[in-house]
Design a protein around this motif. Sequence first.
Motif, PDB file in Angstrom:
ATOM      1  N   TRP A  76       0.821  -1.199   0.000  1.00  0.00           N
ATOM      2  CA  TRP A  76       0.000   0.000   0.000  1.00  0.00           C
ATOM      3  C   TRP A  76       0.859   1.254   0.000  1.00  0.00           C
ATOM      4  CZ3 TRP A  76      -4.211  -1.453   4.129  1.00  0.00           C
ATOM      5  CH2 TRP A  76      -4.986  -2.505   3.619  1.00  0.00           C
ATOM      6  N   ASP A  77       1.985   1.194   0.718  1.00  0.00           N
ATOM      7  CA  ASP A  77       2.822   2.381   0.836  1.00  0.00           C
ATOM      8  C   ASP A  77       4.003   2.370  -0.125  1.00  0.00           C
ATOM      9  OD1 ASP A  77       1.188   3.401   2.872  1.00  0.00           O
ATOM     10  OD2 ASP A  77       2.245   2.221   4.379  1.00  0.00           O
ATOM     11  N   GLY A  78       4.262   1.246  -0.791  1.00  0.00           N
ATOM     12  CA  GLY A  78       5.284   1.176  -1.822  1.00  0.00           C
ATOM     13  C   GLY A  78       6.719   1.059  -1.336  1.00  0.00           C
ATOM     14  N   PHE A  79       6.920   0.651  -0.096  1.00  0.00           N
ATOM     15  CA  PHE A  79       8.274   0.469   0.406  1.00  0.00           C
ATOM     16  C   PHE A  79       8.810  -0.892  -0.009  1.00  0.00           C
ATOM     17  CE2 PHE A  79       6.644   3.591   3.450  1.00  0.00           C
ATOM     18  CZ  PHE A  79       7.673   4.521   3.400  1.00  0.00           C
ATOM     19  N   SER A  80      10.134  -0.982  -0.104  1.00  0.00           N
ATOM     20  CA  SER A  80      10.750  -2.290  -0.311  1.00  0.00           C
ATOM     21  C   SER A  80      10.653  -3.048   1.006  1.00  0.00           C
ATOM     22  CB  SER A  80      12.215  -2.134  -0.723  1.00  0.00           C
ATOM     23  OG  SER A  80      12.978  -1.658   0.376  1.00  0.00           O
ATOM     24  N   LEU A  81      10.879  -4.343   0.965  1.00  0.00           N
ATOM     25  CA  LEU A  81      10.826  -5.135   2.188  1.00  0.00           C
ATOM     26  C   LEU A  81      11.916  -4.683   3.164  1.00  0.00           C
ATOM     27  CD1 LEU A  81       9.195  -7.296   3.520  1.00  0.00           C
ATOM     28  CD2 LEU A  81      10.595  -9.024   2.398  1.00  0.00           C
ATOM     29  N   ARG A  82      13.072  -4.292   2.651  1.00  0.00           N
ATOM     30  CA  ARG A  82      14.154  -3.795   3.498  1.00  0.00           C
ATOM     31  C   ARG A  82      13.720  -2.496   4.200  1.00  0.00           C
ATOM     32  NH1 ARG A  82      20.121  -3.222   1.276  1.00  0.00           N
ATOM     33  NH2 ARG A  82      19.718  -5.439   1.317  1.00  0.00           N
ATOM     34  N   GLU A  83      13.103  -1.575   3.457  1.00  0.00           N
ATOM     35  CA  GLU A  83      12.640  -0.317   4.052  1.00  0.00           C
ATOM     36  C   GLU A  83      11.526  -0.575   5.060  1.00  0.00           C
ATOM     37  OE1 GLU A  83      13.370   2.739   0.314  1.00  0.00           O
ATOM     38  OE2 GLU A  83      11.563   1.488   0.352  1.00  0.00           O
ATOM     39  N   ALA A  84      10.615  -1.487   4.725  1.00  0.00           N
ATOM     40  CA  ALA A  84       9.518  -1.822   5.637  1.00  0.00           C
ATOM     41  C   ALA A  84      10.064  -2.405   6.939  1.00  0.00           C
ATOM     42  CB  ALA A  84       8.554  -2.798   4.964  1.00  0.00           C
ATOM     43  N   ALA A  85      11.125  -3.206   6.845  1.00  0.00           N
ATOM     44  CA  ALA A  85      11.750  -3.764   8.047  1.00  0.00           C
ATOM     45  C   ALA A  85      12.273  -2.636   8.935  1.00  0.00           C
ATOM     46  CB  ALA A  85      12.881  -4.714   7.660  1.00  0.00           C
ATOM     47  N   ALA A  88       9.341  -0.853  10.563  1.00  0.00           N
ATOM     48  CA  ALA A  88       8.722  -1.691  11.590  1.00  0.00           C
ATOM     49  C   ALA A  88       9.655  -1.944  12.772  1.00  0.00           C
ATOM     50  CB  ALA A  88       8.273  -3.018  10.980  1.00  0.00           C
ATOM     51  N   GLY A  89      10.932  -1.602  12.600  1.00  0.00           N
ATOM     52  CA  GLY A  89      11.881  -1.780  13.697  1.00  0.00           C
ATOM     53  C   GLY A  89      12.320  -3.219  13.897  1.00  0.00           C
ATOM     54  N   VAL A  90      12.368  -4.000  12.812  1.00  0.00           N
ATOM     55  CA  VAL A  90      12.814  -5.388  12.893  1.00  0.00           C
ATOM     56  C   VAL A  90      13.936  -5.609  11.878  1.00  0.00           C
ATOM     57  CG1 VAL A  90      10.580  -6.253  13.689  1.00  0.00           C
ATOM     58  CG2 VAL A  90      11.071  -6.204  11.244  1.00  0.00           C
ATOM     59  N   SER A  91      14.659  -6.710  12.049  1.00  0.00           N
ATOM     60  CA  SER A  91      15.733  -7.015  11.103  1.00  0.00           C
ATOM     61  C   SER A  91      15.128  -7.419   9.760  1.00  0.00           C
ATOM     62  CB  SER A  91      16.608  -8.152  11.632  1.00  0.00           C
ATOM     63  OG  SER A  91      15.892  -9.373  11.596  1.00  0.00           O
ATOM     64  N   GLU A  92      15.938  -7.321   8.735  1.00  0.00           N
ATOM     65  CA  GLU A  92      15.469  -7.681   7.398  1.00  0.00           C
ATOM     66  C   GLU A  92      15.082  -9.157   7.329  1.00  0.00           C
ATOM     67  OE1 GLU A  92      16.925  -7.311   2.766  1.00  0.00           O
ATOM     68  OE2 GLU A  92      18.072  -6.301   4.330  1.00  0.00           O
ATOM     69  N   SER A  93      15.828 -10.029   7.984  1.00  0.00           N
ATOM     70  CA  SER A  93      15.502 -11.459   7.951  1.00  0.00           C
ATOM     71  C   SER A  93      14.196 -11.740   8.686  1.00  0.00           C
ATOM     72  CB  SER A  93      16.641 -12.296   8.523  1.00  0.00           C
ATOM     73  OG  SER A  93      16.869 -11.962   9.875  1.00  0.00           O
ATOM     74  N   THR A  94      13.946 -11.040   9.784  1.00  0.00           N
ATOM     75  CA  THR A  94      12.673 -11.196  10.500  1.00  0.00           C
ATOM     76  C   THR A  94      11.523 -10.732   9.615  1.00  0.00           C
ATOM     77  OG1 THR A  94      13.722 -10.895  12.655  1.00  0.00           O
ATOM     78  CG2 THR A  94      11.354 -10.465  12.529  1.00  0.00           C
ATOM     79  N   ALA A  95      11.717  -9.610   8.937  1.00  0.00           N
ATOM     80  CA  ALA A  95      10.679  -9.096   8.037  1.00  0.00           C
ATOM     81  C   ALA A  95      10.404 -10.088   6.909  1.00  0.00           C
ATOM     82  CB  ALA A  95      11.092  -7.739   7.469  1.00  0.00           C
ATOM     83  N   ARG A  96      11.467 -10.669   6.342  1.00  0.00           N
ATOM     84  CA  ARG A  96      11.279 -11.653   5.262  1.00  0.00           C
ATOM     85  C   ARG A  96      10.456 -12.836   5.743  1.00  0.00           C
ATOM     86  NH1 ARG A  96      16.461 -10.548   3.644  1.00  0.00           N
ATOM     87  NH2 ARG A  96      17.288 -12.223   4.917  1.00  0.00           N
ATOM     88  N   TYR A  99       6.852 -11.752   6.298  1.00  0.00           N
ATOM     89  CA  TYR A  99       6.215 -11.486   5.009  1.00  0.00           C
ATOM     90  C   TYR A  99       5.862 -12.797   4.305  1.00  0.00           C
ATOM     91  CZ  TYR A  99       5.349  -9.558   0.412  1.00  0.00           C
ATOM     92  OH  TYR A  99       4.758  -9.225  -0.768  1.00  0.00           O
ATOM     93  N   GLU A 100       6.755 -13.766   4.335  1.00  0.00           N
ATOM     94  CA  GLU A 100       6.481 -15.060   3.700  1.00  0.00           C
ATOM     95  C   GLU A 100       5.325 -15.778   4.392  1.00  0.00           C
ATOM     96  OE1 GLU A 100       7.513 -16.331   0.821  1.00  0.00           O
ATOM     97  OE2 GLU A 100       8.468 -14.376   0.608  1.00  0.00           O
ATOM     98  N   ARG A 101       5.267 -15.708   5.719  1.00  0.00           N
ATOM     99  CA  ARG A 101       4.136 -16.318   6.433  1.00  0.00           C
ATOM    100  C   ARG A 101       2.826 -15.611   6.064  1.00  0.00           C
ATOM    101  NH1 ARG A 101       8.146 -16.574  10.167  1.00  0.00           N
ATOM    102  NH2 ARG A 101       7.481 -14.771  11.354  1.00  0.00           N
ATOM    103  N   ALA A 102       2.883 -14.288   5.924  1.00  0.00           N
ATOM    104  CA  ALA A 102       1.690 -13.532   5.519  1.00  0.00           C
ATOM    105  C   ALA A 102       1.247 -13.949   4.118  1.00  0.00           C
ATOM    106  CB  ALA A 102       1.975 -12.029   5.554  1.00  0.00           C
TER     107      ALA A 102
END
Length: 132
Positions: A76-85, A88-96, A99-102
């Motif tokens: 919705w906001d157009g951020f990359s997964l790295r930027e979204a991490a 959100a205040g989480v590491s990139e691997s946690t975000a990945r 995101y995959e579970r979602a």
Amino acid sequence: MVAYRRIDRLPDDSEEARMWLFGVARRVLANHRRGAVRRATIRLSYVDEPDKYSEVREAIEALPANQRELVQLVHWDGFSLREAAGIAGVSESTARGRYERARKRLHDSLRPAADAPVARLVPSGDAMAQPE
């Protein structure tokens, strides 16, 4: 107001400043959501027009908050997964992982008839659904 009060913490780099502001907004919205849940007095209802995206919105709302937030930041906001991490205040691997579970939950809950093409989320650009 929160961002204005904390203007001394605003990063100099414009991209980092943008992400910092989204982080501030994220926390303000989280506080608002918690208050709304506590009050639990207002319910939005859509009437008149049938909503062709209501099933998707309901599936996204059914996600755990930390997964829903990443999907919304990316799609919705157009951020990359790295930027979204970062927002959100989480590491990139946690975000990945989140995101995959979602993606899996959304795929399972929105699974169309067996012969229809399956829509899937792709975390790049503004493309939200692509046929498999």
